[in-house]
Design a protein around this motif. Structure first.
Motif, mmCIF file in Angstrom:
data_model
loop_
_atom_site.group_PDB
_atom_site.id
_atom_site.type_symbol
_atom_site.label_atom_id
_atom_site.label_comp_id
_atom_site.label_asym_id
_atom_site.label_seq_id
_atom_site.Cartn_x
_atom_site.Cartn_y
_atom_site.Cartn_z
ATOM 1 N N TYR A 282 0.826 -1.207 0.000
ATOM 2 C CA TYR A 282 0.000 0.000 0.000
ATOM 3 C C TYR A 282 0.861 1.259 0.000
ATOM 4 O O TYR A 282 0.472 2.283 -0.572
ATOM 5 N N VAL A 283 2.029 1.182 0.606
ATOM 6 C CA VAL A 283 2.967 2.308 0.565
ATOM 7 C C VAL A 283 3.438 2.529 -0.868
ATOM 8 O O VAL A 283 3.486 3.669 -1.361
ATOM 9 N N VAL A 284 3.764 1.447 -1.550
ATOM 10 C CA VAL A 284 4.243 1.540 -2.932
ATOM 11 C C VAL A 284 3.132 2.026 -3.862
ATOM 12 O O VAL A 284 3.366 2.842 -4.766
ATOM 13 N N LEU A 285 1.916 1.553 -3.649
ATOM 14 C CA LEU A 285 0.792 2.012 -4.476
ATOM 15 C C LEU A 285 0.594 3.523 -4.352
ATOM 16 O O LEU A 285 0.387 4.220 -5.361
ATOM 17 N N ALA A 286 0.654 4.028 -3.118
ATOM 18 C CA ALA A 286 0.502 5.471 -2.920
ATOM 19 C C ALA A 286 1.631 6.231 -3.615
ATOM 20 O O ALA A 286 1.408 7.286 -4.223
ATOM 21 N N SER A 287 2.842 5.683 -3.545
ATOM 22 C CA SER A 287 3.984 6.322 -4.187
ATOM 23 C C SER A 287 3.805 6.404 -5.704
ATOM 24 O O SER A 287 4.021 7.463 -6.316
ATOM 25 N N LEU A 288 3.417 5.318 -6.311
ATOM 26 C CA LEU A 288 3.266 5.290 -7.765
ATOM 27 C C LEU A 288 2.142 6.207 -8.236
ATOM 28 O O LEU A 288 2.274 6.900 -9.254
ATOM 29 N N ALA A 289 1.032 6.220 -7.494
ATOM 30 C CA ALA A 289 -0.081 7.095 -7.864
ATOM 31 C C ALA A 289 0.341 8.558 -7.784
ATOM 32 O O ALA A 289 0.081 9.358 -8.701
ATOM 33 N N ARG A 333 10.905 -10.118 2.120
ATOM 34 C CA ARG A 333 10.653 -11.242 1.226
ATOM 35 C C ARG A 333 11.890 -12.024 0.830
ATOM 36 O O ARG A 333 11.787 -13.153 0.356
ATOM 37 N N SER A 334 13.088 -11.447 0.987
ATOM 38 C CA SER A 334 14.294 -12.129 0.517
ATOM 39 C C SER A 334 14.764 -13.171 1.521
ATOM 40 O O SER A 334 14.730 -12.935 2.732
ATOM 41 N N PRO A 335 15.242 -14.325 1.053
ATOM 42 C CA PRO A 335 15.870 -15.295 1.951
ATOM 43 C C PRO A 335 17.059 -14.654 2.664
ATOM 44 O O PRO A 335 17.826 -13.903 2.053
ATOM 45 N N ALA A 336 17.224 -14.945 3.954
ATOM 46 C CA ALA A 336 18.251 -14.279 4.762
ATOM 47 C C ALA A 336 19.646 -14.423 4.173
ATOM 48 O O ALA A 336 20.455 -13.487 4.207
ATOM 49 N N THR A 390 1.250 -3.708 -9.553
ATOM 50 C CA THR A 390 1.329 -3.896 -8.105
ATOM 51 C C THR A 390 -0.034 -4.196 -7.513
ATOM 52 O O THR A 390 -0.182 -5.080 -6.656
ATOM 53 N N ALA A 391 -1.042 -3.481 -7.969
ATOM 54 C CA ALA A 391 -2.392 -3.657 -7.425
ATOM 55 C C ALA A 391 -2.975 -5.027 -7.761
ATOM 56 O O ALA A 391 -3.633 -5.658 -6.925
ATOM 57 N N LEU A 392 -2.697 -5.512 -8.968
ATOM 58 C CA LEU A 392 -3.377 -6.722 -9.442
ATOM 59 C C LEU A 392 -2.563 -8.002 -9.278
ATOM 60 O O LEU A 392 -3.140 -9.090 -9.166
ATOM 61 N N ARG A 393 -1.238 -7.893 -9.219
ATOM 62 C CA ARG A 393 -0.413 -9.106 -9.254
ATOM 63 C C ARG A 393 0.340 -9.403 -7.959
ATOM 64 O O ARG A 393 0.747 -10.547 -7.735
ATOM 65 N N LEU A 394 0.611 -8.417 -7.132
ATOM 66 C CA LEU A 394 1.436 -8.634 -5.946
ATOM 67 C C LEU A 394 0.575 -8.733 -4.694
ATOM 68 O O LEU A 394 -0.439 -8.042 -4.568
ATOM 69 N N HIS A 395 1.000 -9.577 -3.759
ATOM 70 C CA HIS A 395 0.243 -9.818 -2.535
ATOM 71 C C HIS A 395 0.619 -8.810 -1.455
ATOM 72 O O HIS A 395 1.785 -8.446 -1.298
ATOM 73 N N ALA A 396 -0.380 -8.389 -0.690
ATOM 74 C CA ALA A 396 -0.117 -7.508 0.445
ATOM 75 C C ALA A 396 0.564 -8.274 1.575
ATOM 76 O O ALA A 396 1.418 -7.743 2.284
#
Length: 405
Positions: A282-289, A333-336, A390-396
């Motif tokens: 949601y942070v990224v969505l606000a940034s892109l908009a 999300r990245s493996p340690a 981001t809105a349609l393909r990525l999980h929150a």
């Protein structure tokens, strides 16, 4: 050992994060030595719009691609050694660019500007370094604070033209070279890796291949290429843009570019901290908009200073929030064991995202109407595509993964 509960760990991690942020800032200043002086070089050397754009973009390219290797080397050797190595390796290119500029040689500026890109690889060191010091719930904050080291672009935009007026071109580069040397010495004496750091001694190439097979690498690379790439592109090209559109001097254009960069720097840790509290999506969505809206507003060339300043500072705020959000997402999300490799690739994508826009802006500049409408509309379109993806393909919320991964 848990750094969150070890006595003195809080103070140690805070000090090391602050020092890492400073190392990033001084290297970002070095990386951006050409951008604030691009209008001066363009006038003194009679450069075309395309030649000036190439001069600005060349250090960005090397700073981007070099992050891939530097990220993996950080997994192996730790942040302390890499911070020292990059700071020292950046000294000679800074001096060489100063010599080329003083000699008035465009070819040498391009060649030495290529090696100046070494300083820009510093970002791939700091993210795994900060991650190792902080527990997962605080990594958005940690990466956001380290990311504020991109204030070096603001320092460069504001002070570099002034230093040149006060001390001369070559002396200005000597000052930054000395600052890099002092920074490296401080790191040698005071910086420490986290007790949690465990060297990954696997060969670099297989690590990179493994990181490239992860979906998170490609998804975050795409998003970071837009938000960080937009920041880098404007931080480097805005002096040219402001001089061309509003006919300000190099010093005045630098001051306004510094305000843009500072706004993005302030916003980055905010984006990281917000991502510790709400899903980074949601942070990224606000940034892109916000980026799409403000880039569209910029096509109308708001008059200086209030309206144009408001437009570009808001654009910087949205880009800065997005950079913090994306890297908080990467840390989650990245493996340690692969944070450095993934970080290096994503950071490289961000740098590459900053490489092409100056070239596009230079190539699409309309000298008849004196505008950059085509380039700005391309940014609008790109941000909207990323918004939809981001809105349609990525999980929150990411699926739970094996803690040992």
């Amino acid at each position: 050992m848990n750094t969150a509960t070890t006595p003195g760990a809080g103070m140690g991690r805070g000090f090391n994060l602050a020092l890492a942020t400073w190392v990033s800032a001084i290297n970002f200043w070095a990386w951006n030595m050409i951008g604030p002086l691009s209008t001066t070089y363009a006038g003194d050397l009679s450069l075309s719009s395309t030649q000036a754009s190439l001069l600005v973009a060349t250090p960005i390219l090397v700073g981007a691609l070099g992050r891939i290797v530097v990220g993996s080397l950080t997994d192996r050797y730790g942040g302390r050694i890499m911070f020292i190595a990059i700071s020292l390796a950046s000294i000679l290119p800074v001096l060489a660019v100063g010599i080329a500029g003083a000699a008035g040689s465009y070819p040498l500026l391009l060649v030495f500007g290529f090696f100046l890109g070494i300083a820009g690889t510093i970002f791939a060191v700091g993210i795994p370094f900060a991650n190792a010091w902080y527990e997962p719930a605080r990594r958005g904050f940690a990466t956001g604070v380290f990311g504020a080291g991109m204030v070096g672009t603001a320092l460069s935009a504001f002070f570099t033209p002034r230093f040149v007026n006060w001390f001369g071109l070559l002396t200005t580069h000597v000052i930054i070279a000395v600052a890099l040397a002092v920074t490296a010495v401080v790191c040698i004496l005071a910086m420490r890796n986290s007790p949690e750091f465990a060297p990954n001694t696997d060969p670099v190439v297989p690590k990179l291949i493994a990181a490239l097979k992860l979906g998170v690498t490609w998804e975050m690379s795409f998003l970071y290429a837009i938000v960080f790439g937009g920041f880098v592109a404007f931080s480097n090209y805005l002096p040219t843009y402001i001089k061309t559109i509003y006919d300000f001097s190099a010093v005045d254009a630098g001051a306004r570019t510094a305000a843009f960069a500072l706004a993005a720097v302030i916003a980055r840790p905010i984006g990281g901290a917000l991502s510790d509290r709400i899903p980074p999506k949601y942070v990224v969505l606000a940034s892109l908009a916000g980026t799409a809206v403000m880039a569209f507003v910029a096509t109308f060339q708001p008059p200086p200073d209030v309206w144009s300043a408001e437009t570009f500072i808001l654009l910087a705020l949205f880009l800065g929030i997005g950079t913090g959000g994306v890297f908080a997402w990467v840390a989650r999300r990245s493996p340690a064991s692969s944070v450095g490799s993934v970080t290096g690739i994503v950071a490289a994508a961000g740098g590459l995202g900053g490489y092409f826009p100056p070239l596009v802006m230079g190539a699409t500049y309309d000298s008849v109407d004196n505008d950059y409408t085509v380039g700005l509309l391309l940014l609008v379109a790109t941000a909207l595509i990323a918004l939809l993806y981001t809105a349609l393909r990525l999980h929150a919320h990411e699926p739970a993964r094996d803690p040992a991964a």
